[in-house]
Motif scaffolding. Structure first.
Motif, PDB file in Angstrom:
ATOM      1  N   SER A  89       0.832  -1.205   0.000  1.00 18.57           N
ATOM      2  CA  SER A  89       0.000   0.000   0.000  1.00 18.57           C
ATOM      3  C   SER A  89       0.862   1.248   0.000  1.00 18.57           C
ATOM      4  CB  SER A  89      -0.916  -0.002   1.223  1.00 18.57           C
ATOM      5  OG  SER A  89      -1.738   1.146   1.237  1.00 18.57           O
ATOM      6  N   ARG A 112      -7.815   1.471  -4.210  1.00 14.48           N
ATOM      7  CA  ARG A 112      -6.459   1.130  -3.774  1.00 14.48           C
ATOM      8  C   ARG A 112      -6.488  -0.085  -2.864  1.00 14.48           C
ATOM      9  NH1 ARG A 112      -5.394   5.396  -1.207  1.00 14.48           N
ATOM     10  NH2 ARG A 112      -4.726   6.603  -3.010  1.00 14.48           N
ATOM     11  N   ARG A 156       1.010   4.165  -2.973  1.00 16.44           N
ATOM     12  CA  ARG A 156       0.841   5.591  -2.660  1.00 16.44           C
ATOM     13  C   ARG A 156       2.046   6.404  -3.132  1.00 16.44           C
ATOM     14  NH1 ARG A 156      -3.117   6.872   1.242  1.00 16.44           N
ATOM     15  NH2 ARG A 156      -4.181   5.043   2.099  1.00 16.44           N
ATOM     16  N   ARG A 192      -7.273   6.466  -8.437  1.00 15.55           N
ATOM     17  CA  ARG A 192      -6.653   7.329  -7.441  1.00 15.55           C
ATOM     18  C   ARG A 192      -7.681   8.085  -6.603  1.00 15.55           C
ATOM     19  NH1 ARG A 192      -1.172   9.857  -9.716  1.00 15.55           N
ATOM     20  NH2 ARG A 192      -0.373   8.049 -10.863  1.00 15.55           N
TER      21      ARG A 192
END
Length: 338
Positions: free
Chosen positions: A198, A250, A202, A244
């Motif tokens: 993750s 995500r 990012r 996004r």
């Protein structure tokens, strides 16, 4: 594993227009109803929302002969149902075709945090077939979708008539793991440790614009990105940019990637499923694939020499998008073989 005659590659598309993210004809909920309005090649493909246990599942649908065998199309990690849109009209010549956005991808939201993981997706696909009322279907799976197709055939063999595995994410022999492409290792190593993947996603999104990320992704996935029609490139950019905006996207990507890596490392279940499949199966593989390399295909040939292999020269990881005509020709030969 038998080998089909290798078809000639499609000539590159000359100077494709750059992908754009311009809005198109949409329904009230934002989904495109008739994809033929966007490209005449996609005429007959439409978006539908199917309620599955309270989850709104966005599905691309193409009608076909009612007496034909249905076909279920399963996309890969980071993809969506639109990965299949180039071949859906051709496949629909033989029967109805459905391509769902898996939970956490496209516009199908996560019903719960673990819904994008491999076991949950296998259960989702089984429930999806039951919801459609399809007692038997030809199941196509690309990349992670190929893994899911194999596990679905193992879990519900009565529902699967044939398998078409397009660059399937399946394990190679451990002694051959050194042959994995370095760029593939760099992409997936962060997902070995929960939470690290993750952070990596990012960081990448903070560093790269959607356009730059799409450019790098297309170069990695395709043998020749210019072979992918500009309309399909535009959809890829739109899906990536939308990923996004919402935390669930995500979360879906990271959960699926962590689960996929875990399944590959603990490969016994996958190997057993491959060995126990009893339906006719074809593998379609591009020899320029950086994700699923020759070592994976060699391992499949050793385990299942009865499976048919169609190898596409200079094609990458998503053959139905990069070489749709060759993909359809291979599928027609496979289905006509009886």
């Amino acid at each position: 594993m038998t080998t089909d005659p290798t078809p000639e590659p499609t000539p590159p598309v000359a100077e494709p227009a750059p992908p754009t993210a311009e809005p198109t004809s949409t329904s009230a909920d934002g989904s495109i109803v008739d994809w033929g309005e966007r490209s005449e090649r996609w005429a007959g493909v439409r978006s539908e929302t199917i309620d599955l246990a309270g989850t709104a599942v966005h599905t691309l649908w193409a009608d076909g002969p009612e007496d034909g065998t249905p076909q279920l199309l399963i996309h890969g990690l980071g993809g969506s149902a639109t990965n299949w849109i180039e071949v859906m009209p051709g496949l629909a010549e033989r029967g109805p075709v459905a391509a769902p956005d898996l939970p956490g991808f496209g516009t199908t939201e996560l019903p719960h945090p673990r819904a994008s993981r491999i076991p949950a997706n296998v259960a989702f696909l089984h429930a999806f077939l039951r919801k459609l009322g399809w007692s038997r279907a030809v199941v196509h799976g690309n990349s992670m979708g190929g893994m899911l197709a194999v596990l679905l055939a193992d879990r519900a063999p009565e529902r699967v008539e044939r398998l078409v595995l397009a660059s399937p994410a399946l394990p190679t022999a451990r002694a051959k793991m050194y042959k994995i492409h370095p760029a593939t290792l760099l992409r997936f190593v962060p997902f070995l440790v929960p939470g690290v993947g993750s952070l990596a996603v990012r960081a990448m999104q903070a560093q790269l614009s959607p356009e730059r990320e799409w450019e790098q992704t297309a170069k990695f996935l395709h043998g020749d990105p210019e072979r992918v029609p500009p309309e399909l490139q535009a959809i890829g950019l739109e899906n990536l940019a939308a990923g996004r905006d919402d935390a669930w996207r995500r979360e879906g990507l990271v959960g699926a990637a962590e689960s996929l890596v875990s399944a590959m490392l603990r490969s016994r279940e996958l190997v057993q499923a491959v060995e126990e499949i009893h339906v006719p199966t074809m593998v379609v593989w591009g020899d320029a694939d950086r994700l699923v390399g020759r070592a994976v295909i060699d391992a499949l040939e050793q385990r299942r020499p009865d499976w048919q292999l169609t190898s596409l020269p200079a094609v990458g990881h998503v053959p139905m998008a990069e070489a749709p005509s060759e993909y359809l020709d291979a599928v027609r030969r496979f289905l006509d073989a009886g």
